[in-house]
Scaffold this active site. Structure first.
Site, PDB file in Angstrom:
ATOM      1  N   SER A 218       0.832  -1.202   0.000  1.00 25.80           N
ATOM      2  CA  SER A 218       0.000   0.000   0.000  1.00 25.80           C
ATOM      3  C   SER A 218       0.876   1.265   0.000  1.00 25.80           C
ATOM      4  O   SER A 218       1.642   1.447  -0.927  1.00 25.80           O
ATOM      5  CB  SER A 218      -0.946  -0.072   1.196  1.00 25.80           C
ATOM      6  OG  SER A 218      -2.133   0.593   0.882  1.00 25.80           O
ATOM      7  N   HIS A 360      -7.699  -5.872   0.855  1.00 19.29           N
ATOM      8  CA  HIS A 360      -6.460  -5.100   0.939  1.00 19.29           C
ATOM      9  C   HIS A 360      -5.611  -5.571   2.123  1.00 19.29           C
ATOM     10  O   HIS A 360      -5.968  -5.360   3.277  1.00 19.29           O
ATOM     11  CB  HIS A 360      -6.871  -3.631   1.134  1.00 19.29           C
ATOM     12  CG  HIS A 360      -5.737  -2.668   1.116  1.00 19.29           C
ATOM     13  ND1 HIS A 360      -4.986  -2.417  -0.009  1.00 19.29           N
ATOM     14  CD2 HIS A 360      -5.246  -1.862   2.079  1.00 19.29           C
ATOM     15  CE1 HIS A 360      -4.086  -1.493   0.269  1.00 19.29           C
ATOM     16  NE2 HIS A 360      -4.213  -1.142   1.529  1.00 19.29           N
TER      17      HIS A 360
HETATM   18  C1  GCU Z   1      -5.273   4.732   2.282  1.00 21.43           C
HETATM   19  C2  GCU Z   1      -4.797   5.517   1.076  1.00 21.43           C
HETATM   20  C3  GCU Z   1      -4.092   4.616   0.075  1.00 21.43           C
HETATM   21  C4  GCU Z   1      -3.022   3.800   0.764  1.00 21.43           C
HETATM   22  C5  GCU Z   1      -3.611   3.049   1.945  1.00 21.43           C
HETATM   23  C6  GCU Z   1      -2.603   2.253   2.757  1.00 21.43           C
HETATM   24  O1  GCU Z   1      -6.322   3.881   1.921  1.00 21.43           O
HETATM   25  O2  GCU Z   1      -5.902   6.164   0.505  1.00 21.43           O
HETATM   26  O3  GCU Z   1      -3.513   5.388  -0.957  1.00 21.43           O
HETATM   27  O4  GCU Z   1      -2.411   2.942  -0.146  1.00 21.43           O
HETATM   28  O5  GCU Z   1      -4.214   3.980   2.827  1.00 21.43           O
HETATM   29  O6  GCU Z   1      -1.438   2.618   2.849  1.00 21.43           O
HETATM   30  O7  GCU Z   1      -3.035   1.243   3.353  1.00 21.43           O
END
Ligand code: GCU
Length: 380
Positions: A218, A360
Site C-alpha cells: 500500500s 487489501h
Molecule cells: C489509504 C490511502 C491509500 C493507501 C492506503 C494504505 O487507503 O488512501 O492510498 O495505499 O491507505 O497505505 O493502506
C-alpha cells in the site's frame, strides 16, 4: 501508443498515456542505451518535480552503522537476528533508522534478501519479541532460503502532516519557508530511508547484493516503487496493492484519485502534485513509466480482487504499458496482456503480476508468490 490490443480497456482513457519513447523535446528513443542515457533521467526528474518531490541529499557523509543487538538461533533455532542502527546527522540533529535483519542459519551464502518497508507499527519488528506474522512471515521466508530485512517508516518520517518538522524533513531541509513546490514529501523520505538501508545491506558479506528486493504494501508499495526506480542497486521492486500514485495508472482511475490522496494525505507528495488533482491528463508522466524505470531490472505488482480502492485494473494496465520498455531491452515485460484470473500469477517475464482473492492486505499468499518469482529468476 497501443502496446496491446487484447486488454479490455476504454481507449479514450488510455490512448493519452505519455509515450515512453518520446522525450519532452520530441526526440524518439530507439535504443536501450538512449533510454538509459536520455529518457530515464528525464523521467526521474519529472516524477521528482511533479509527484514525489526532490530529496535534498543522497547518502549523507555522516552515515554510519552500529550493531545494537544480536541473537543467534532465534525463532526456534532457525534464525540469526541483528538490529542495526543506521545513523546520520544534519543541522545539529541526529536521525536513526533501526534495521531488523533476520538471516536463515542453514543458508548457503550469499543469501538473497527481501527488504520490507514496514508500515504496521514499530513494535512488529522489535527483535526482542519477533515472530512470524502474515505481514512478515519470517519462518516461511527463512525456510525458503531468504533473508528478511525490515525498517519502520516512522524512524525516517512519522506518517502525519506536521508541516514537515519531524523526521528527515526536519533534519535535512533548509529551515527557510516556504517550501518549494517540488520539496520532498513523506513517500520520498521513506524511499530515501530504504536506500540508506541498502547502504548497510551492501556491507554485509553474507548477503547476495545483486539479489535484494525492496517490497512494500500500500503506502509502503508506493515507496518501494519510487525507491526502486531511483536506486539501481535493487534488483527487484515489489508493490503490494500500492494503488494510486503507486502501480495504478492515474488516467482512467477507477479507485482512489489524485485529489482524494492529496486531500487525505497532504504530506505524502510534493505540493506541485496538487495541480493535477482534477487533471491527471495534464501530468507529463503516468505510473506505467514509474514501473518502466525498473528496466532492465525486475518489478512485481500484486493486486487483490476486492481492493477496488487500489484499482487492480489500472495496476495491471500499468504493467501492460510498461512492457514495451522491456522489449526495447530485448526482454519480456509481462508475459500476457490479458488480465489473469485470481491466483493465476504471471511469472515468466521481467514484470511479475498476480491477483489475489480477498481484501487489501499483505498476506502469506502474496509472499509465497514473490518467492516463487525470485526462485524462478534469481540464480541463487
Ligand atoms: C489509504 C490511502 C491509500 C493507501 C492506503 C494504505 O487507503 O488512501 O492510498 O495505499 O491507505 O497505505 O493502506
Amino acid at each position: 501508443m497501443s502496446p496491446m490490443s487484447s486488454a479490455h480497456h476504454n481507449n479514450t482513457d488510455y490512448n493519452d498515456l505519455p509515450n515512453p519513447f518520446i522525450t519532452l523535446a520530441g526526440e524518439h528513443i530507439l535504443s536501450a542505451s538512449d533510454w538509459l542515457e536520455k529518457r530515464r533521467p528525464e523521467l526521474l526528474e519529472l516524477f521528482r518535480k511533479h509527484i514525489y518531490g526532490r530529496a535534498p541529499l543522497d547518502k549523507p557523509g555522516s552515515l554510519r552503522f552500529s550493531i545494537q543487538k544480536e541473537m543467534r538461533g532465534a525463532l526456534g533455532g532457525i534464525a540469526d537476528i541483528q538490529q542495526i542502527n543506521i545513523l546520520f546527522d544534519g543541522r545539529g540533529e541526529r536521525g536513526c533508522i533501526q534495521l531488523l535483519l533476520v538471516t536463515p542459519r542453514a543458508a548457503l551464502h550469499p543469501i538473497p534478501c527481501f527488504l520490507l518497508i514496514n508500515n504496521r507499527g514499530k513494535e512488529s519488528i522489535e527483535p526482542g519479541d519477533i515472530r512470524s506474522t502474515p505481514f512478515l512471515p519470517l519462518e516461511r521466508i527463512l525456510a525458503r532460503g531468504y533473508a528478511a530485512a525490515a525498517f519502520d517508516v516512522a524512524d525516517v518520517d512519522p506518517d502525519e502532516h506536521d508541516g514537515f518538522h519531524n523526521g528527515v524533513h526536519g533534519i535535512f531541509d533548509p529551515p527557510d519557508l516556504p517550501r518549494p513546490p517540488d520539496a520532498w514529501g513523506t513517500i520520498a523520505a521513506w524511499a530515501w530511508g530504504a536506500s540508506r538501508v541498502m547502504d548497510y545491506l551492501e556491507t554485509d558479506p553474507r548477503l547476495a547484493h545483486d539479489c535484494i528486493a525492496v517490497l512494500g504494501h500500500s503506502r509502503g508499495g508506493k515507496t518501494a516503487l519510487w525507491c526502486g526506480a531511483q536506486d539501481e542497486r535493487f534488483a527487484l521492486a515489489i508493490s503490494n496493492e500500492s494503488g494510486c500514485t503507486g502501480a495504478a495508472l492515474a488516467r482512467g482511475a477507477t479507485g482512489e484519485t489524485i485529489r482524494q490522496i492529496n486531500e487525505a494525505f497532504p504530506h505524502w507528495f510534493c505540493s506541485a502534485y496538487r495541480r493535477y488533482n482534477d487533471r491527471p491528463d495534464l501530468l507529463p508522466v503516468d505510473q506505467h513509466l514509474l514501473l518502466a524505470l525498473m528496466a532492465p531490472r525486475r518489478v512485481y505488482v500484486a493486486s487483490a480482487q476486492a481492493d477496488a480502492w487500489a484499482d487492480p485494473k489500472n495496476e495491471f494496465l500499468a504493467c501492460v504499458y510498461a512492457s514495451p520498455v522491456y522489449r526495447l531491452f530485448g526482454l519480456q515485460g509481462l508475459e500476457s496482456y490479458e488480465m489473469p484470473a485470481v491466483h493465476q500469477p504471471l511469472h515468466a517475464g521481467y514484470i511479475g503480476y498476480h491477483l489475489r482473492a480477498g481484501e487489501h492486505d499483505l498476506t502469506v499468499y502474496d509472499w509465497e508468490r514473490f518467492m516463487d518469482y525470485t526462485d524462478r529468476h534469481w540464480n541463487v
